[in-house]
Design a protein around this motif. Structure first.
Motif, PDB file in Angstrom:
ATOM      1  N   THR A 133       0.812  -1.222   0.000  1.00 35.14           N
ATOM      2  CA  THR A 133       0.000   0.000   0.000  1.00 35.14           C
ATOM      3  C   THR A 133       0.844   1.270   0.000  1.00 35.14           C
ATOM      4  OG1 THR A 133      -0.139  -0.056   2.410  1.00 35.14           O
ATOM      5  CG2 THR A 133      -1.921  -1.107   1.186  1.00 35.14           C
ATOM      6  N   LEU A 138      -0.943  -0.533  -5.748  1.00 39.59           N
ATOM      7  CA  LEU A 138      -2.383  -0.729  -5.976  1.00 39.59           C
ATOM      8  C   LEU A 138      -2.981   0.395  -6.814  1.00 39.59           C
ATOM      9  CD1 LEU A 138      -3.494  -2.009  -2.457  1.00 39.59           C
ATOM     10  CD2 LEU A 138      -3.001  -3.333  -4.519  1.00 39.59           C
ATOM     11  N   SER A 139      -2.468   1.612  -6.684  1.00 40.16           N
ATOM     12  CA  SER A 139      -3.013   2.723  -7.479  1.00 40.16           C
ATOM     13  C   SER A 139      -2.654   2.574  -8.951  1.00 40.16           C
ATOM     14  CB  SER A 139      -2.516   4.066  -6.942  1.00 40.16           C
ATOM     15  OG  SER A 139      -1.131   4.184  -7.116  1.00 40.16           O
ATOM     16  N   GLU A 140      -1.588   1.845  -9.266  1.00 43.77           N
ATOM     17  CA  GLU A 140      -1.247   1.584 -10.662  1.00 43.77           C
ATOM     18  C   GLU A 140      -2.376   0.807 -11.338  1.00 43.77           C
ATOM     19  OE1 GLU A 140       1.434   2.309 -12.684  1.00 43.77           O
ATOM     20  OE2 GLU A 140       2.080   3.676 -11.121  1.00 43.77           O
ATOM     21  N   VAL A 141      -3.022  -0.076 -10.596  1.00 42.71           N
ATOM     22  CA  VAL A 141      -4.107  -0.880 -11.154  1.00 42.71           C
ATOM     23  C   VAL A 141      -5.419  -0.106 -11.095  1.00 42.71           C
ATOM     24  CG1 VAL A 141      -5.394  -3.028 -10.889  1.00 42.71           C
ATOM     25  CG2 VAL A 141      -2.929  -2.986 -10.479  1.00 42.71           C
ATOM     26  N   ARG A 142      -5.676   0.570 -10.002  1.00 39.39           N
ATOM     27  CA  ARG A 142      -6.961   1.236  -9.795  1.00 39.39           C
ATOM     28  C   ARG A 142      -7.095   2.565 -10.530  1.00 39.39           C
ATOM     29  NH1 ARG A 142      -6.925   0.391  -3.370  1.00 39.39           N
ATOM     30  NH2 ARG A 142      -7.332  -1.848  -3.345  1.00 39.39           N
ATOM     31  N   ARG A 143      -5.998   3.266 -10.752  1.00 41.16           N
ATOM     32  CA  ARG A 143      -6.064   4.629 -11.287  1.00 41.16           C
ATOM     33  C   ARG A 143      -5.470   4.750 -12.680  1.00 41.16           C
ATOM     34  NH1 ARG A 143      -9.249   6.107  -7.427  1.00 41.16           N
ATOM     35  NH2 ARG A 143      -8.387   6.362  -5.361  1.00 41.16           N
ATOM     36  N   ARG A 144      -5.639   3.782 -13.521  1.00 38.98           N
ATOM     37  CA  ARG A 144      -5.186   3.783 -14.911  1.00 38.98           C
ATOM     38  C   ARG A 144      -3.701   4.082 -15.027  1.00 38.98           C
ATOM     39  NH1 ARG A 144      -9.129   8.246 -16.371  1.00 38.98           N
ATOM     40  NH2 ARG A 144      -7.107   9.161 -16.277  1.00 38.98           N
TER      41      ARG A 144
END
Length: 189
Positions: A133, A138-144
């Motif tokens: 985290t 995880l933001s690489e996957v969730r936030r394009r």
């Protein structure tokens, strides 16, 4: 303008430019320059009632650049140096000028050593660091993350192959060291 045999056109005079262009040469006369009061030395005009400001009390040894004879009147005391990272930073200030790259590289190394020590100390707490985290994976996957990198002319695309090595590499290495140590302890028993 190409070179020709004719005589070059003379530059316009300051008077002609001022007449043709509104505001041209407004700062030629020092009386009209807005910064002129700051260029004049007038100690009474600043409102300062001291020749040199009161010095902050020094509690313990402080780092100062070898270019300066003394500490500034006021300095920060937020994070005192400690441990190996503090020794590295003290070496940077004691031996090397701020004009040398080795000074700044030692300060960066001290910062990295301090960060590593913080990660290691976090494992002794109830809430250790979470590399999944806290690194933004995880933001690489969730936030394009993937679509924002390609086709946009970003400069960081060239070195993004190194990012997983730099970010996850120390964690993987630490996990491997722990696994080797645990395996060695288990074999001895």
């Amino acid at each position: 303008m190409p070179y020709t045999a004719e005589r070059p056109v003379a530059r316009e005079s300051s008077v002609a430019l001022r007449a043709r262009i509104p505001g041209w040469g407004v700062d030629l006369d020092p009386a009209d320059r807005p910064s002129v009061p700051r260029e004049r030395f007038d100690p009474a005009g600043t409102g300062a009632r001291w020749r040199f400001p009161e010095r902050q009390e020094v509690q313990g040894p402080r780092e100062r650049s070898i270019e300066h004879a003394q500490l500034p009147p006021v300095f920060g005391t937020a994070v005192p140096l400690r441990g190996l990272s503090g020794a590295i930073r003290r070496l940077a200030y004691r031996r090397f000028s701020e004009a040398r790259a080795v000074h700044w590289l030692l300060l960066i190394l001290g910062d990295r050593v301090d960060a590593l020590g913080s990660h290691v100390r976090s494992f002794a707490t109830l809430r250790p660091d979470n590399p999944i985290t806290q690194t933004g994976v995880l933001s690489e996957v969730r936030r394009r993350g993937f679509s924002s990198r390609f086709g946009r002319g970003r400069a960081d695309v060239r070195h993004q192959w190194m990012d997983p090595l730099i970010v996850a590499g120390p964690w993987v290495l630490a996990a491997a060291v722990v696994a080797v140590v645990v395996r060695g302890v288990a074999r001895r028993r």
